[in-house]
Design a protein around this motif. Structure first.
Motif, PDB file in Angstrom:
ATOM      1  N   PHE A 221      30.353  31.927  49.546  1.00 17.30           N
ATOM      2  CA  PHE A 221      31.666  31.509  49.048  1.00 17.30           C
ATOM      3  C   PHE A 221      32.774  32.251  49.794  1.00 17.30           C
ATOM      4  N   ARG A 222      32.624  33.567  49.870  1.00 18.27           N
ATOM      5  CA  ARG A 222      33.663  34.395  50.477  1.00 18.27           C
ATOM      6  C   ARG A 222      33.809  34.079  51.972  1.00 18.27           C
ATOM      7  N   ALA A 223      32.682  33.867  52.637  1.00 19.70           N
ATOM      8  CA  ALA A 223      32.744  33.543  54.070  1.00 19.70           C
ATOM      9  C   ALA A 223      33.457  32.215  54.292  1.00 19.70           C
ATOM     10  N   VAL A 224      33.164  31.230  53.453  1.00 18.23           N
ATOM     11  CA  VAL A 224      33.805  29.925  53.568  1.00 18.23           C
ATOM     12  C   VAL A 224      35.311  30.044  53.342  1.00 18.23           C
ATOM     13  N   ARG A 225      35.700  30.931  52.437  1.00 23.49           N
ATOM     14  CA  ARG A 225      37.122  31.139  52.146  1.00 23.49           C
ATOM     15  C   ARG A 225      37.789  32.097  53.138  1.00 23.49           C
ATOM     16  N   GLY A 226      37.060  32.534  54.155  1.00 20.54           N
ATOM     17  CA  GLY A 226      37.643  33.412  55.163  1.00 20.54           C
ATOM     18  C   GLY A 226      37.724  34.864  54.754  1.00 20.54           C
ATOM     19  N   LYS A 227      37.036  35.236  53.660  1.00 20.50           N
ATOM     20  CA  LYS A 227      37.073  36.620  53.180  1.00 20.50           C
ATOM     21  C   LYS A 227      35.851  37.367  53.714  1.00 20.50           C
ATOM     22  N   SER A 228      35.809  37.556  55.012  1.00 21.04           N
ATOM     23  CA  SER A 228      34.627  38.138  55.633  1.00 21.04           C
ATOM     24  C   SER A 228      34.931  39.507  56.229  1.00 21.04           C
ATOM     25  N   ILE A 229      33.874  40.281  56.452  1.00 20.42           N
ATOM     26  CA  ILE A 229      34.003  41.572  57.126  1.00 20.42           C
ATOM     27  C   ILE A 229      34.141  41.326  58.623  1.00 20.42           C
ATOM     28  N   LYS A 230      35.175  41.925  59.218  1.00 13.57           N
ATOM     29  CA  LYS A 230      35.420  41.748  60.653  1.00 13.57           C
ATOM     30  C   LYS A 230      35.121  42.998  61.468  1.00 13.57           C
ATOM     31  N   CYS A 231      35.117  44.162  60.814  1.00 12.43           N
ATOM     32  CA  CYS A 231      35.058  45.406  61.577  1.00 12.43           C
ATOM     33  C   CYS A 231      34.200  46.446  60.867  1.00 12.43           C
ATOM     34  N   VAL A 232      33.393  47.190  61.643  1.00 10.21           N
ATOM     35  CA  VAL A 232      32.687  48.365  61.153  1.00 10.21           C
ATOM     36  C   VAL A 232      33.362  49.583  61.771  1.00 10.21           C
ATOM     37  N   ALA A 233      33.966  50.419  60.909  1.00  5.91           N
ATOM     38  CA  ALA A 233      34.600  51.656  61.362  1.00  5.91           C
ATOM     39  C   ALA A 233      33.611  52.799  61.170  1.00  5.91           C
ATOM     40  N   LEU A 234      33.404  53.589  62.208  1.00  5.61           N
ATOM     41  CA  LEU A 234      32.300  54.542  62.233  1.00  5.61           C
ATOM     42  C   LEU A 234      32.770  55.985  62.334  1.00  5.61           C
TER      43      LEU A 234
END
Length: 587
Positions: A221-234
């Motif tokens: 659902f979240r991916a379809v709505r564009g609410k996705s994780i874009k970055c891993v900060a390390l």
């Protein structure tokens, strides 16, 4: 889906117990070939705990066919945003095992086609997304290990039905599947299959597995709505390598075959794979920057290199402040960042001061890092295109541009020095996957936030009365990819701008002025005298409230909800002089 450990299925069911059809939230129809009550309650609980409120509709037990096939059923008046098909292999296996062995493949084919037909019909509901839970492969193996080589064995025909469901998803832009067999295998099928619960209450899995299986649907659902994780900060020390670089020195940190160094190599390989599918990698470390970069440059066992890191921040400031800086420099929301740090103190500090970011509770043993992170399913994708593979490079180039920008006093001098070229071309089949992806994901620079389906976008492309165009941008630092979409529709002497959106990573490049120049030229060639555009305010698109005003449109109407309508004369348009050359794509 990441939630703290205390959210077990009992607490989630409590959170999701009370619901009303008048509640505000995504409308989800749960259609089950099994009992749906517990699943739906956990789904609502997960939504409430994760900031994604859900209202559910559940028909009577095992009435999926009637519900979908009857156009007057409550399913259609419910007007769902999402439809979930909740399958149960326990019901299917009895049908298949009851069939004569020589006839089993035909029976399986019939069952699979019936379900596929229901899925296709549900997918026809306007603006709906359908999520199908695939069948868990049953544990019965009449031939033992040889079952895999018997085409009509129970496991083989169930896998065949799953393949059919995946084919439906591939051919239908708004259908997605959940790999339930992966979840069941992760938990262990002896745990997943609780036959007593099936016999007595038709519960398709053990209740303790419900948060994971329902969480997969919410991830979609979240991916379809564009609410996705874009970055891993390390963080670096004891995350990308063992030990503390400042104390142990370059040769003393643990990587490769040294101590537990293999676990850190495994994490780096996993991160490299994420980067290859477009997830941005950033560094957010308390360290001297030149010292922090040294392992990336000189250590022979490092998998990640400096070029893999899109934004590198190493200093002695607060990590919460640095995370905000990282998100700002990448031009992404902090809610699309996952932060990995081995220190409980730093994790809690970031949770307190930058609560938008996702901060998983990393295990103490680095050997558990990848299994734990993988179990959270943080990187669900609704679409994937060739452009996604390049996304991390796009962001890294953008950071380099911004670094250079800081060295130049004049913005115009900086933009002219970028040597920008843009393609402005009508939608085509090659670019439709990326176009659909941008339409679903873009929230901030989006004048109307209309979520056109892939089929609607294709219809725009085929309609001679429409002007559907995509824009790509390149400069001397590299490609930015397909970053803007504008859709106009002829209405008499006027072009109505139905959709205008742009990726935030190219804001302040004067691209919107370039696009307007092109739209005016299209209108002039088509004998259109006027452009008309509408701004519909949302909680996220305040950035473009003055978009049309800045471009020289005049205000003609203002609605009570803040919606504004603007017009622009083609004859009176003055070319912007934006420092962008229109590039003709290769034939």
């Amino acid at each position: 889906m990441y939630l703290p450990d205390e959210f077990d299925y009992i607490r989630l069911m409590g959170l999701g117990r009370d619901h009303s059809e008048t509640d505000d939230g995504s409308r989800v129809a749960v259609l089950g070939f099994c009992t749906t009550d517990y699943y739906a309650a956990v789904l609502r609980g997960l939504g409430r705990a994760g900031g994604f409120p859900i209202v559910t509709y559940e028909p009577e037990y095992n009435t999926v066919h009637q519900t979908v096939l009857d156009a007057d059923s409550p399913l259609y008046s419910f007007q769902p945003d999402f439809v979930i098909f909740l399958t149960a292999v326990q019901a299917l296996r009895n049908v298949l095992l009851s069939a004569d062995f020589s006839n089993r493949a035909r029976v399986a084919d019939q069952e699979g086609e019936q379900l596929a037909s229901l899925v296709r019909q549900a997918a026809g509901i306007p603006s709906v997304t359908v999520v199908v839970n695939e069948f868990v492969v049953p544990y019965e193996r009449a031939w033992g290990n040889f079952s895999a080589r018997v085409d009509d064995s129970l496991p083989s025909v169930v896998k065949g039905i799953n393949q059919r469901l995946r084919a439906v998803a591939a051919e239908t832009g708004n259908v997605y599947t959940v790999d339930c067999d992966h979840i069941a295998s992760w938990h262990g099928k002896r745990f997943w299959f609780d036959e007593r619960l099936w016999f007595y209450s038709k519960s398709f899995c053990h209740p303790e597995a419900l948060p994971q299986i329902a969480g997969q649907a919410i991830d979609v659902f979240r991916a379809v709505r564009g609410k996705s994780i874009k970055c891993v900060a390390l963080d670096l020390d004891n995350v990308l390598w063992g030990g503390v670089l400042g104390d142990d020195g370059l040769e003393g940190i643990r990587l490769g075959e040294l101590g537990d160094g293999e676990a850190y190599v495994q994490l780096q390989l996993w991160l490299k794979e994420l980067r290859s599918r477009g997830i941005i990698l950033g560094v957010c470390s308390k360290n001297d920057e030149d010292k922090a970069r040294e392992p990336f440059q000189r250590h022979r066992d490092m998998v990640l290199t400096e070029s893999d890191i899109s934004c590198f921040i190493a200093n002695w400031d607060s990590k919460a402040d640095n995370l905000r800086d990282l998100a700002e420099r990448l031009n992404i929301g902090l809610d699309s960042v996952v932060f990995l740090d081995d220190s409980p103190f730093e994790r809690n500090l970031v949770r307190e001061l930058a609560p938008e970011a996702c901060v998983p509770e990393l295990p103490q043993d680095p050997a558990d890092y990848v299994p734990y992170l993988e179990s959270l399913n943080l990187f669900e994708a609704a679409q994937f295109s060739d452009e996604d593979r390049k996304r991390a490079d796009f962001y890294r180039s953008n950071v380099l541009r911004e670094d250079e920008h800081r060295k130049i006093a004049s913005v115009e001098e900086y933009l002219a020095g970028l040597e920008m070229e843009a393609e402005f071309e009508r939608f085509d089949d090659l670019h439709l996957p990326r176009i659909a992806q941008l339409v679903q994901r873009t929230n901030q620079f989006n004048l109307t936030t209309i979520r056109h389906s892939a089929e609607e976008l294709r219809q725009f492309a085929d309609d001679p009365a429409c002007f559907p165009y995509y824009v790509t941008l390149t400069d001397r630092f590299g490609e930015n990819g397909l970053i803007s979409i504008v859709i106009g529709k002829r209405e008499g002497h006027r072009m109505e701008v139905v959709t205008w959106l742009m990726s935030c990573r190219v804001i302040s490049r004067r691209l919107e002025e370039f696009v307007l120049d092109q739209l005016v030229e299209l209108a002039r060639e088509a004998g259109i005298a006027e452009l008309r555009g509408t701004y519909v305010p949302t909680t996220k698109n305040g950035l473009v409230a003055k978009h049309y005003e800045v471009l020289g449109f005049r205000l003609v109407e203002e609605g009570p909800n803040g919606t504004t309508t603007w017009e622009h004369s083609v004859a009176e348009h003055v070319p912007s002089g934006a420092p962008i050359e229109r590039k003709v794509p290769p034939a």
